[in-house]
Every structure is written in C-alpha cells, then in structure tokens.
Design an enzyme around this catalytic site. Structure first.
Site, mmCIF file in Angstrom:
data_model
loop_
_atom_site.group_PDB
_atom_site.id
_atom_site.type_symbol
_atom_site.label_atom_id
_atom_site.label_comp_id
_atom_site.label_asym_id
_atom_site.label_seq_id
_atom_site.Cartn_x
_atom_site.Cartn_y
_atom_site.Cartn_z
ATOM 1 N N ASP A 198 3.229 0.274 6.969
ATOM 2 C CA ASP A 198 1.858 -0.110 6.620
ATOM 3 C C ASP A 198 1.382 -1.226 7.537
ATOM 4 O O ASP A 198 2.007 -2.286 7.624
ATOM 5 C CB ASP A 198 1.817 -0.583 5.160
ATOM 6 C CG ASP A 198 0.425 -0.992 4.711
ATOM 7 O OD1 ASP A 198 -0.260 -0.162 4.087
ATOM 8 O OD2 ASP A 198 0.026 -2.139 4.992
ATOM 9 N N TYR A 235 -4.470 -7.117 10.822
ATOM 10 C CA TYR A 235 -3.179 -7.758 11.096
ATOM 11 C C TYR A 235 -2.972 -8.029 12.581
ATOM 12 O O TYR A 235 -2.062 -8.768 12.947
ATOM 13 C CB TYR A 235 -2.031 -6.898 10.580
ATOM 14 C CG TYR A 235 -2.059 -6.582 9.113
ATOM 15 C CD1 TYR A 235 -2.951 -7.211 8.224
ATOM 16 C CD2 TYR A 235 -1.199 -5.631 8.578
ATOM 17 C CE1 TYR A 235 -2.969 -6.897 6.887
ATOM 18 C CE2 TYR A 235 -1.208 -5.312 7.229
ATOM 19 C CZ TYR A 235 -2.092 -5.942 6.390
ATOM 20 O OH TYR A 235 -2.110 -5.619 5.060
ATOM 21 N N LYS A 244 -5.634 0.184 8.108
ATOM 22 C CA LYS A 244 -6.783 -0.155 7.263
ATOM 23 C C LYS A 244 -7.915 -0.715 8.116
ATOM 24 O O LYS A 244 -7.677 -1.316 9.163
ATOM 25 C CB LYS A 244 -6.352 -1.174 6.194
ATOM 26 C CG LYS A 244 -5.236 -0.668 5.290
ATOM 27 C CD LYS A 244 -4.828 -1.669 4.235
ATOM 28 C CE LYS A 244 -3.843 -2.708 4.726
ATOM 29 N NZ LYS A 244 -2.501 -2.165 5.044
ATOM 30 N N HIS A 268 -10.337 -1.548 3.878
ATOM 31 C CA HIS A 268 -9.486 -2.674 3.474
ATOM 32 C C HIS A 268 -10.075 -3.483 2.322
ATOM 33 O O HIS A 268 -9.355 -3.902 1.413
ATOM 34 C CB HIS A 268 -9.253 -3.587 4.684
ATOM 35 C CG HIS A 268 -7.978 -4.367 4.619
ATOM 36 N ND1 HIS A 268 -7.316 -4.788 5.744
ATOM 37 C CD2 HIS A 268 -7.241 -4.799 3.576
ATOM 38 C CE1 HIS A 268 -6.219 -5.455 5.393
ATOM 39 N NE2 HIS A 268 -6.161 -5.480 4.081
#
Length: 283
Positions: free
Chosen positions: A48, A53, A78, A111
């Site tokens: 994931d 990120y 996401k 997200h």
C-alpha cells in the site's frame, strides 16, 4: 483468517490479501525499496502506497526487485488531495502508474473526501473525481476502485451518484477509534474495510495489566495483539515497518485467536489522545 495468503473477495471478484504492508512516512529511497523486498520475502503480497507518501517510485523499484511475479502482488495507491477533479485525477493516476512502473494498479483510492481547496463543494468534487476512477477502471488500468477516510455523508454522496460502486473504504481503526457508523455504512454498501494505523494505541496500552496478561497468555506482543484484533473484526489490516524483524513479527499473527472476552475488552478501551479531531487530519 489462518495465513498471510488469505484474502477477501471484493464486490467485483478481485481478491485482496488480508494483511498489507504499508509505506506511509517511508521516504528514504533505500528503506522504501528494501522494505517492500523484505515484506514480500516474509510472505506479504499486498503493498500500500499513495501519491501523498512521495515514495511510489521507490515502492515500484521494490516490486521489481522482490522476485515475485507482478500478478501475484496486490498494489494500492491513493489520490493526492491537490489532484481532485476529473481531468487532474486521470492525469495523475497515469503518472502514478509511470512512477510505479506498472501497467495497472490492483486498487486505487480517493485519499480524502474533503480537501481545503474544494471544501465548499466537496459533493460535486467527489463525484467528478470518482468518475475519473470509474473510467480508468473500465479501461483496465485500475482493477478495483475505492475510497479512504470517507465517513457516512461522503459515502452517501458517492452511492447516490456513482456508476460503479466503491469496493473498499480505508479508514483509521483500532481500539479507541471504532468508527462504528462508518463501518456499518461501508459494509451495507458491500465494501471491504481496510484499517490504517492499527498500532496507534500501543504506547497507551503498555501499562495496562489486562493487556499485559493477554500478551503472556497468547505469547504475543502488544503490536501482535492489536493486529490480531483488527483481523478478527474482519478488517484488511495495514501495518508498516522498515525493520526486517518487525516486518516478520507483524506477520506472525495467524497462529492464535483472541477470545471474545478479550475482543470485547479491547473494544471498550478509550484513549482521549487518539480521538481528538486533529488525529483525523489529512495524512
């Protein structure tokens, strides 16, 4: 759930592994690559990540280096909050695929439902963004599509305006944060629930004598107790570490089962520090 290879079946027939290796806050390139490689070596098949990120490129390298065929892995990303809207979402999802060096994603999620730039009209914003995911799903670039951090009003809005129903809702879940209404609504809409941040209560549980007794009884750590709690609630559970030994320990949760009394006790725990609104800010 008896093994790391166990799966749930999404509403469209896609199988999702019950335990996922999360990569939130893993921004060092070497740690990101090695983390994925070590997780796959330990048996994880669910990875994931997210645009937010800023590690998709490194996660992709880890996928390439892990030695397991792509089709045996389940990869999620996401949508970043500044990429909402139909055109922007389509463009940036293609960019995620390029960074990951993949032809498709097994799951892609919006997200967050309400972002600062579009907070005044989040309903239409989510409808337009969701339409981009639907079209990319039709084109085969996304094998499953879903949501993250969507509460009941956000879920109702999508449900009333979608062509393809969401298959997943990824939300924060652990003792002290149960989000029961959101879980109930998601399941009514035939969505699989994913739990992020399942280990948040660890430091608040260290002095709890009953939790310590559980650790002794089951021969497990607090982290393993928390992860097992999540699995027994039927959640797909996401856990993160860059340390190989901890990655291994986090997967060692399939050889015991918490009693119903222990599950009820963990459900009853309250942690004021974990239920403040700031804990639900965009991550």
């Amino acid at each position: 759930m008896a093994s790391l290879q166990d799966t749930y079946t999404l509403s469209n027939g896609v199988k999702i592994p019950v335990l996922g290796y999360g990569t939130w806050q893993v921004t060092d390139p070497q740690e990101a690559v090695e983390g994925v490689v070590n997780a796959v070596k330990e048996g994880y098949r669910h990875i994931d990540t997210a645009q937010m990120y800023k590690n998709e490129e490194y996660v992709g390298k880890g996928i390439k280096e892990c030695g397991v065929p792509r089709e045996e892995l389940f990869v999620t990303s996401k949508l970043n909050n500044n990429n909402h809207g139909y055109d922007r979402a389509r463009k940036t999802i293609e960019e995620s695929l390029e960074r990951l060096d993949l032809d498709y994603l097994d799951l892609f999620l919006i997200h967050w439902p309400v972002v600062k730039e579009n907070g005044g009209d989040w309903k239409q914003d989510n409808i337009d963004t969701w339409r981009a995911l639907e079209d990319l799903y039709d084109e085969g670039k996304l094998k499953a599509i879903g949501l993250s951090n969507f509460a009941v009003p956000h879920l109702e809005n999508i449900e009333e305006n979608c062509r393809i129903k969401p298959m997943v809702n990824q939300i924060r879940l652990h003792p002290g944060v149960l989000q029961e209404d959101t879980v109930e609504m998601s399941r009514k809409q035939n969505m699989v629930i994913e739990a992020w941040s399942p280990l948040s209560p660890m430091k608040y549980m260290e002095e709890n004598t009953k939790v310590q007794a559980m650790c002794s009884e089951y021969g497990k750590s607090i982290a393993q107790i928390l992860l097992r709690w999540s699995l027994q609630h039927g959640f797909v559970t996401l856990t993160k570490s860059v340390h190989e030994e901890r990655i291994r320990q986090n997967a060692d949760i399939f050889d015991f089962e918490l009693s119903q009394g222990d599950m009820d006790y963990l459900d009853s725990l309250k942690f004021d520090e974990l239920s403040k609104p700031d804990d639900f800010q965009e991550r």
